[in-house]
Design a protein around this motif. Structure first.
Motif, PDB file in Angstrom:
ATOM      1  N   TYR A  54       0.936  -1.147   0.027  1.00 17.49           N
ATOM      2  CA  TYR A  54      -0.189  -0.144   0.024  1.00 17.49           C
ATOM      3  C   TYR A  54       0.807   1.239  -0.006  1.00 17.49           C
ATOM      4  CZ  TYR A  54      -2.926   3.851   2.024  1.00 17.49           C
ATOM      5  OH  TYR A  54      -3.518   5.100   2.304  1.00 17.49           O
ATOM      6  N   GLU A  55       1.923   1.243   1.026  1.00 19.07           N
ATOM      7  CA  GLU A  55       2.785   2.387   0.870  1.00 19.07           C
ATOM      8  C   GLU A  55       3.476   2.776  -0.419  1.00 19.07           C
ATOM      9  OE1 GLU A  55       2.571  -0.107   3.130  1.00 19.07           O
ATOM     10  OE2 GLU A  55       1.713   0.978   4.867  1.00 19.07           O
ATOM     11  N   LEU A  56       4.054   1.882  -0.900  1.00 21.90           N
ATOM     12  CA  LEU A  56       4.644   2.164  -2.056  1.00 21.90           C
ATOM     13  C   LEU A  56       3.858   2.293  -3.265  1.00 21.90           C
ATOM     14  CD1 LEU A  56       7.138  -1.133  -1.882  1.00 21.90           C
ATOM     15  CD2 LEU A  56       7.762   1.202  -1.713  1.00 21.90           C
ATOM     16  N   VAL A  57       2.600   1.998  -3.435  1.00 18.71           N
ATOM     17  CA  VAL A  57       1.724   2.358  -4.453  1.00 18.71           C
ATOM     18  C   VAL A  57       1.246   3.743  -4.181  1.00 18.71           C
ATOM     19  CG1 VAL A  57      -0.394   1.775  -5.710  1.00 18.71           C
ATOM     20  CG2 VAL A  57       1.275  -0.099  -4.876  1.00 18.71           C
ATOM     21  N   LYS A  58       0.952   4.064  -3.126  1.00 19.34           N
ATOM     22  CA  LYS A  58       0.437   5.204  -2.633  1.00 19.34           C
ATOM     23  C   LYS A  58       1.755   6.345  -3.035  1.00 19.34           C
ATOM     24  CE  LYS A  58      -1.056   8.301   1.156  1.00 19.34           C
ATOM     25  NZ  LYS A  58      -1.163   8.388   2.378  1.00 19.34           N
ATOM     26  N   ASP A  59       2.715   6.229  -2.649  1.00 19.66           N
ATOM     27  CA  ASP A  59       4.089   7.186  -3.035  1.00 19.66           C
ATOM     28  C   ASP A  59       4.229   7.238  -4.218  1.00 19.66           C
ATOM     29  OD1 ASP A  59       6.158   8.518  -1.886  1.00 19.66           O
ATOM     30  OD2 ASP A  59       7.442   7.113  -3.255  1.00 19.66           O
ATOM     31  N   ALA A  60       4.120   6.062  -5.053  1.00 18.06           N
ATOM     32  CA  ALA A  60       4.176   6.078  -6.698  1.00 18.06           C
ATOM     33  C   ALA A  60       3.189   6.828  -7.345  1.00 18.06           C
ATOM     34  CB  ALA A  60       4.143   4.466  -7.219  1.00 18.06           C
ATOM     35  N   CYS A  61       2.112   7.029  -6.395  1.00 20.78           N
ATOM     36  CA  CYS A  61       0.874   7.976  -7.172  1.00 20.78           C
ATOM     37  C   CYS A  61       1.410   9.366  -6.685  1.00 20.78           C
ATOM     38  CB  CYS A  61      -0.390   7.552  -6.602  1.00 20.78           C
ATOM     39  SG  CYS A  61      -1.028   5.893  -7.353  1.00 20.78           S
ATOM     40  N   GLU A  62       1.467   9.603  -5.666  1.00 21.44           N
ATOM     41  CA  GLU A  62       1.732  10.920  -4.963  1.00 21.44           C
ATOM     42  C   GLU A  62       2.979  11.583  -5.589  1.00 21.44           C
ATOM     43  OE1 GLU A  62      -0.784  11.345  -0.824  1.00 21.44           O
ATOM     44  OE2 GLU A  62       1.373  10.169  -0.626  1.00 21.44           O
ATOM     45  N   ASN A  63       4.104  10.761  -5.562  1.00 25.80           N
ATOM     46  CA  ASN A  63       5.202  11.476  -5.618  1.00 25.80           C
ATOM     47  C   ASN A  63       6.162  10.875  -6.996  1.00 25.80           C
ATOM     48  OD1 ASN A  63       5.355  12.852  -3.087  1.00 25.80           O
ATOM     49  ND2 ASN A  63       5.574  10.867  -2.126  1.00 25.80           N
ATOM     50  N   GLY A  64       5.316  10.215  -7.836  1.00 26.64           N
ATOM     51  CA  GLY A  64       6.046   9.308  -8.907  1.00 26.64           C
ATOM     52  C   GLY A  64       5.095   9.955 -10.006  1.00 26.64           C
ATOM     53  N   GLU A  65       5.139   8.840 -11.100  1.00 30.86           N
ATOM     54  CA  GLU A  65       4.419   9.057 -12.346  1.00 30.86           C
ATOM     55  C   GLU A  65       3.433   8.032 -12.659  1.00 30.86           C
ATOM     56  OE1 GLU A  65       7.536   9.243 -15.457  1.00 30.86           O
ATOM     57  OE2 GLU A  65       7.763  11.450 -15.006  1.00 30.86           O
ATOM     58  N   LEU A  66       3.014   7.178 -11.486  1.00 35.52           N
ATOM     59  CA  LEU A  66       2.228   6.210 -11.424  1.00 35.52           C
ATOM     60  C   LEU A  66       0.874   6.351 -12.463  1.00 35.52           C
ATOM     61  CD1 LEU A  66       1.803   3.103 -11.518  1.00 35.52           C
ATOM     62  CD2 LEU A  66       0.551   3.780  -9.195  1.00 35.52           C
ATOM     63  N   LEU A  67       0.137   7.476 -11.865  1.00 35.68           N
ATOM     64  CA  LEU A  67      -1.080   7.740 -12.431  1.00 35.68           C
ATOM     65  C   LEU A  67      -1.070   8.160 -13.917  1.00 35.68           C
ATOM     66  CD1 LEU A  67      -2.506   9.617  -9.466  1.00 35.68           C
ATOM     67  CD2 LEU A  67      -3.090   7.502 -10.097  1.00 35.68           C
ATOM     68  N   CYS A  68       0.049   9.085 -14.276  1.00 33.33           N
ATOM     69  CA  CYS A  68      -0.023   9.778 -15.708  1.00 33.33           C
ATOM     70  C   CYS A  68       0.464   8.449 -16.382  1.00 33.33           C
ATOM     71  CB  CYS A  68       0.978  11.097 -15.801  1.00 33.33           C
ATOM     72  SG  CYS A  68       2.628  10.805 -15.242  1.00 33.33           S
ATOM     73  N   ARG A  69       1.384   7.557 -16.170  1.00 34.96           N
ATOM     74  CA  ARG A  69       1.915   6.380 -16.969  1.00 34.96           C
ATOM     75  C   ARG A  69       0.913   5.547 -17.129  1.00 34.96           C
ATOM     76  NH1 ARG A  69       7.177   5.129 -17.630  1.00 34.96           N
ATOM     77  NH2 ARG A  69       8.684   6.899 -17.333  1.00 34.96           N
ATOM     78  N   ILE A  70      -0.083   5.031 -16.213  1.00 38.95           N
ATOM     79  CA  ILE A  70      -1.218   4.185 -16.696  1.00 38.95           C
ATOM     80  C   ILE A  70      -2.275   4.863 -17.481  1.00 38.95           C
ATOM     81  CG2 ILE A  70      -0.936   2.874 -14.576  1.00 38.95           C
ATOM     82  CD1 ILE A  70      -3.336   4.079 -13.376  1.00 38.95           C
ATOM     83  N   SER A  73      -0.796   9.840 -20.224  1.00 37.24           N
ATOM     84  CA  SER A  73      -0.512  11.331 -20.173  1.00 37.24           C
ATOM     85  C   SER A  73       1.009  11.815 -20.004  1.00 37.24           C
ATOM     86  CB  SER A  73      -1.473  12.100 -19.359  1.00 37.24           C
ATOM     87  OG  SER A  73      -1.066  11.880 -17.938  1.00 37.24           O
ATOM     88  N   CYS A  74       1.924  10.847 -19.699  1.00 35.87           N
ATOM     89  CA  CYS A  74       3.217  11.177 -19.672  1.00 35.87           C
ATOM     90  C   CYS A  74       4.132  10.217 -19.945  1.00 35.87           C
ATOM     91  CB  CYS A  74       3.695  11.972 -18.196  1.00 35.87           C
ATOM     92  SG  CYS A  74       3.390  10.692 -16.807  1.00 35.87           S
ATOM     93  N   GLY A  75       5.308  10.330 -20.386  1.00 34.54           N
ATOM     94  CA  GLY A  75       6.229   9.246 -20.560  1.00 34.54           C
ATOM     95  C   GLY A  75       5.674   7.978 -21.318  1.00 34.54           C
ATOM     96  N   ALA A  76       6.235   7.121 -21.373  1.00 33.62           N
ATOM     97  CA  ALA A  76       5.850   5.645 -21.872  1.00 33.62           C
ATOM     98  C   ALA A  76       4.809   5.067 -21.013  1.00 33.62           C
ATOM     99  CB  ALA A  76       6.953   4.560 -21.950  1.00 33.62           C
ATOM    100  N   ILE A  77       3.816   4.325 -21.680  1.00 37.52           N
ATOM    101  CA  ILE A  77       2.639   3.978 -21.334  1.00 37.52           C
ATOM    102  C   ILE A  77       2.919   2.518 -20.576  1.00 37.52           C
ATOM    103  CG2 ILE A  77       1.852   2.308 -23.251  1.00 37.52           C
ATOM    104  CD1 ILE A  77      -0.519   4.207 -21.219  1.00 37.52           C
ATOM    105  N   MET A  78       2.252   2.455 -19.209  1.00 38.80           N
ATOM    106  CA  MET A  78       2.606   1.318 -18.345  1.00 38.80           C
ATOM    107  C   MET A  78       1.305   0.513 -18.382  1.00 38.80           C
ATOM    108  SD  MET A  78       5.787   0.713 -17.574  1.00 38.80           S
ATOM    109  CE  MET A  78       7.268   1.532 -18.161  1.00 38.80           C
ATOM    110  N   PRO A  79       1.375  -0.474 -18.278  1.00 36.23           N
ATOM    111  CA  PRO A  79       2.386  -1.724 -18.407  1.00 36.23           C
ATOM    112  C   PRO A  79       2.830  -1.394 -19.848  1.00 36.23           C
ATOM    113  CG  PRO A  79       0.361  -2.846 -18.082  1.00 36.23           C
ATOM    114  CD  PRO A  79       0.050  -1.582 -18.107  1.00 36.23           C
ATOM    115  N   THR A  80       4.076  -2.218 -20.026  1.00 33.29           N
ATOM    116  CA  THR A  80       4.731  -2.130 -21.368  1.00 33.29           C
ATOM    117  C   THR A  80       3.930  -2.946 -22.400  1.00 33.29           C
ATOM    118  OG1 THR A  80       6.203  -3.854 -20.714  1.00 33.29           O
ATOM    119  CG2 THR A  80       7.099  -1.554 -20.588  1.00 33.29           C
ATOM    120  N   SER A  81       3.268  -3.802 -21.971  1.00 32.19           N
ATOM    121  CA  SER A  81       2.362  -4.950 -22.502  1.00 32.19           C
ATOM    122  C   SER A  81       1.104  -4.049 -23.231  1.00 32.19           C
ATOM    123  CB  SER A  81       1.950  -5.859 -21.964  1.00 32.19           C
ATOM    124  OG  SER A  81       1.189  -5.673 -20.867  1.00 32.19           O
ATOM    125  N   GLY A  82       1.044  -2.688 -22.911  1.00 33.51           N
ATOM    126  CA  GLY A  82      -0.189  -2.088 -23.329  1.00 33.51           C
ATOM    127  C   GLY A  82      -1.124  -1.533 -22.399  1.00 33.51           C
TER     128      GLY A  82
END
Length: 103
Positions: A54-70, A73-82
């Motif tokens: 939970y803590e790692l995913v929350k941090d990736a949303c708040e302080n990283g690019e998880l939300l825009c990558r999925i 809207s930024c960088g390469a789309i995640m997951p790399t499979s599409g």
């Protein structure tokens, strides 16, 4: 009867299930991370951010690019499979918007 069989669409459950109004990490987000993200984003594979808790995913949303990558809207789309189905992206985005509820 033949018309009935031929008229069925082959949508996935996620595509027809609709939006989860009040997603939580345990009930909704963790399943998505386990299914789509954790095969790469773990210490054994070495791809940061790690997304096993939970803590790692929350941090990736708040302080990283998880939300825009999925959502692409930024960088390469995640997951790399599409890009994940919209229903899954919406669950994670709604979870963030509603304050990262854990249980």
């Amino acid at each position: 009867m033949a018309w009935l069989l031929n008229s069925c669409e082959s949508n996935t459950y996620e595509e027809v299930a609709g939006v989860v109004e009040f997603p939580t990490y345990q009930a909704n987000v963790k399943k998505i991370m386990d299914d789509k993200c954790n095969s790469c984003h773990n210490p054994d594979y070495g791809q940061e951010p790690y997304l096993q808790t939970y803590e790692l995913v929350k941090d990736a949303c708040e302080n990283g690019e998880l939300l825009c990558r999925i959502d692409g809207s930024c960088g390469a789309i995640m997951p790399t499979s599409g890009k994940m189905p919209k229903a899954r992206v919406d669950i994670i985005q709604n979870w963030a918007l509603q304050g990262y509820v854990e249980q």
